[in-house]
Design a protein around this motif. Structure first.
Motif, mmCIF file in Angstrom:
data_model
loop_
_atom_site.group_PDB
_atom_site.id
_atom_site.type_symbol
_atom_site.label_atom_id
_atom_site.label_comp_id
_atom_site.label_asym_id
_atom_site.label_seq_id
_atom_site.Cartn_x
_atom_site.Cartn_y
_atom_site.Cartn_z
ATOM 1 N N HIS A 153 71.359 19.111 6.444
ATOM 2 C CA HIS A 153 72.152 20.093 7.182
ATOM 3 C C HIS A 153 73.359 19.458 7.858
ATOM 4 O O HIS A 153 74.415 20.091 7.971
ATOM 5 C CB HIS A 153 71.250 20.847 8.154
ATOM 6 C CG HIS A 153 70.267 21.715 7.435
ATOM 7 N ND1 HIS A 153 69.075 21.215 6.933
ATOM 8 C CD2 HIS A 153 70.317 23.020 7.068
ATOM 9 C CE1 HIS A 153 68.428 22.188 6.303
ATOM 10 N NE2 HIS A 153 69.162 23.290 6.375
ATOM 11 N N LEU A 154 73.243 18.213 8.263
ATOM 12 C CA LEU A 154 74.429 17.497 8.734
ATOM 13 C C LEU A 154 75.448 17.338 7.612
ATOM 14 O O LEU A 154 76.655 17.555 7.805
ATOM 15 C CB LEU A 154 74.024 16.125 9.272
ATOM 16 C CG LEU A 154 73.384 16.096 10.658
ATOM 17 C CD1 LEU A 154 72.703 14.757 10.904
ATOM 18 C CD2 LEU A 154 74.427 16.368 11.745
ATOM 19 N N LYS A 155 74.980 16.971 6.418
ATOM 20 C CA LYS A 155 75.882 16.812 5.276
ATOM 21 C C LYS A 155 76.493 18.147 4.872
ATOM 22 O O LYS A 155 77.669 18.211 4.466
ATOM 23 C CB LYS A 155 75.130 16.180 4.106
ATOM 24 C CG LYS A 155 74.781 14.714 4.321
ATOM 25 C CD LYS A 155 73.990 14.145 3.153
ATOM 26 C CE LYS A 155 73.670 12.674 3.367
ATOM 27 N NZ LYS A 155 72.820 12.128 2.262
ATOM 28 N N VAL A 243 74.186 21.712 11.442
ATOM 29 C CA VAL A 243 75.316 22.130 10.605
ATOM 30 C C VAL A 243 76.600 22.131 11.432
ATOM 31 O O VAL A 243 77.643 21.638 10.993
ATOM 32 C CB VAL A 243 75.062 23.516 9.982
ATOM 33 C CG1 VAL A 243 76.245 23.915 9.099
ATOM 34 C CG2 VAL A 243 73.773 23.513 9.157
ATOM 35 N N CYS A 244 76.516 22.657 12.656
ATOM 36 C CA CYS A 244 77.698 22.684 13.530
ATOM 37 C C CYS A 244 78.187 21.275 13.846
ATOM 38 O O CYS A 244 79.395 21.004 13.810
ATOM 39 C CB CYS A 244 77.369 23.418 14.823
ATOM 40 S SG CYS A 244 77.157 25.193 14.639
ATOM 41 N N ALA A 245 77.264 20.371 14.166
ATOM 42 C CA ALA A 245 77.652 18.998 14.474
ATOM 43 C C ALA A 245 78.295 18.325 13.268
ATOM 44 O O ALA A 245 79.248 17.547 13.399
ATOM 45 C CB ALA A 245 76.434 18.199 14.937
ATOM 46 N N GLY A 246 77.794 18.642 12.068
ATOM 47 C CA GLY A 246 78.393 18.095 10.860
ATOM 48 C C GLY A 246 79.803 18.609 10.637
ATOM 49 O O GLY A 246 80.704 17.860 10.257
ATOM 50 N N ILE A 247 80.014 19.892 10.874
ATOM 51 C CA ILE A 247 81.358 20.471 10.734
ATOM 52 C C ILE A 247 82.300 19.855 11.760
ATOM 53 O O ILE A 247 83.457 19.536 11.460
ATOM 54 C CB ILE A 247 81.309 22.001 10.880
ATOM 55 C CG1 ILE A 247 80.522 22.629 9.728
ATOM 56 C CG2 ILE A 247 82.723 22.587 10.921
ATOM 57 C CD1 ILE A 247 80.317 24.122 9.863
ATOM 58 N N ALA A 248 81.815 19.681 12.988
ATOM 59 C CA ALA A 248 82.662 19.130 14.047
ATOM 60 C C ALA A 248 83.108 17.711 13.726
ATOM 61 O O ALA A 248 84.229 17.313 14.047
ATOM 62 C CB ALA A 248 81.910 19.162 15.372
#
Length: 273
Positions: A153-155, A243-248
């Motif tokens: 989800h980070l990716k 997911v949000c942290a990955g986008i950020a």
């Protein structure tokens, strides 16, 4: 979506707790702090041209995007008064941007697809009804991936970073505390040291100036945090944050925009900008 230069970021990213089913809309008292927060939240941000919601209430074998031009309602809760099944949120879908999201994910080797039949679940329509009651902003919903692997989800989020070149609002719609057996349904806010330990860890992880590698390690290994499995016996309500942290990405650090009680438990929300 209108294109902007790569180095000009116009997008906004939020992670917040969306409450218990339809209760925020039904006026349940222990949701009042959350309702007030969400009703005021949109006024503190630019009006987006598109909203992307990663909902805790949708898991698929592969990343899946709602691509219907006019998504229906999916009342994915049960046992509530009849009025809970008459809630409407007729926001338009966005098939073309949805296809672009699929292309982004596929371009990085992620299995993904578009779903033109699924409706909006309450992880989308409850908070958006409070934030944007006119339902006039196109919305897309993105699923979690079965297996609920944090790194996946980070990716996924990292792959979606180009979306920030547009005036988009990305929302991770989950809950920073989600132990159904421990919510306080009597309207009280009992002291809960275990919950506080995890919420403090989450605030530290998302908002303090850690190296990108350290922040990522903490999120990947979130189960090592204090009281992690007490607060999240199952992690589906936490992973929208990943997911949000990955986008950020590395260039944005979150700020805490909500720290209050929902259903008797302390919950937090973040904004990356």
């Amino acid at each position: 979506m209108n294109r902007t230069p790569v180095n000009e970021s116009k997008g906004t990213i939020l992670f917040f707790s969306h409450g218990g089913g339809p209760l925020p809309i039904l006026g349940e008292p222990s949701h009042q702090a959350m309702v007030t927060f969400m009703e005021q939240l949109a006024g503190n941000m630019r009006i987006p041209e598109l909203i992307l919601v990663i909902s805790a209430h949708w898991e698929e074998k592969q990343a899946t995007v709602i691509g219907a031009p006019a998504p229906t309602m999916l009342y994915d809760y049960y046992g509530f008064p009849e009025e809970a099944y008459r809630i409407t949120y007729p926001a338009p879908g966005a098939p073309e941007p949805a296809a672009q999201i699929v292309d982004l994910l596929a371009g990085r080797g992620m299995n993904c697809r578009m779903d033109t039949k699924r409706g909006f679940d309450h992880g989308l329509f409850i908070p958006l009804k409070l934030m944007y009651p006119a339902a006039d902003i196109p919305a897309i919903q993105l699923s979690l991936v079965q297996g609920l692997v944090p790194d996946v989800h980070l990716k996924m989020g990292q792959t979606l970073q180009p979306l920030l070149q547009h005036n988009i609002l990305v929302i991770g719609s989950g809950f920073s505390f989600h132990n159904m057996q421990e919510f306080s349904w009597d309207g009280s806010n009992p002291k809960d040291t275990a919950n506080n330990l995890f919420q403090d860890w989450l605030v530290e992880t998302c908002t303090t100036p850690l190296s990108s590698g350290e922040r990522r390690e903490r999120l990947v290994h979130w189960t090592q945090a204090p009281s992690a499995r007490y607060c999240h016996p199952r992690e589906e309500h936490l992973l929208p944050l990943h997911v949000c942290a990955g986008i950020a990405g590395d260039s944005r650090r979150a700020t805490t925009i909500f720290d209050d009680y929902i259903l008797g438990k302390r919950a937090v929300a973040f904004q990356w900008q």
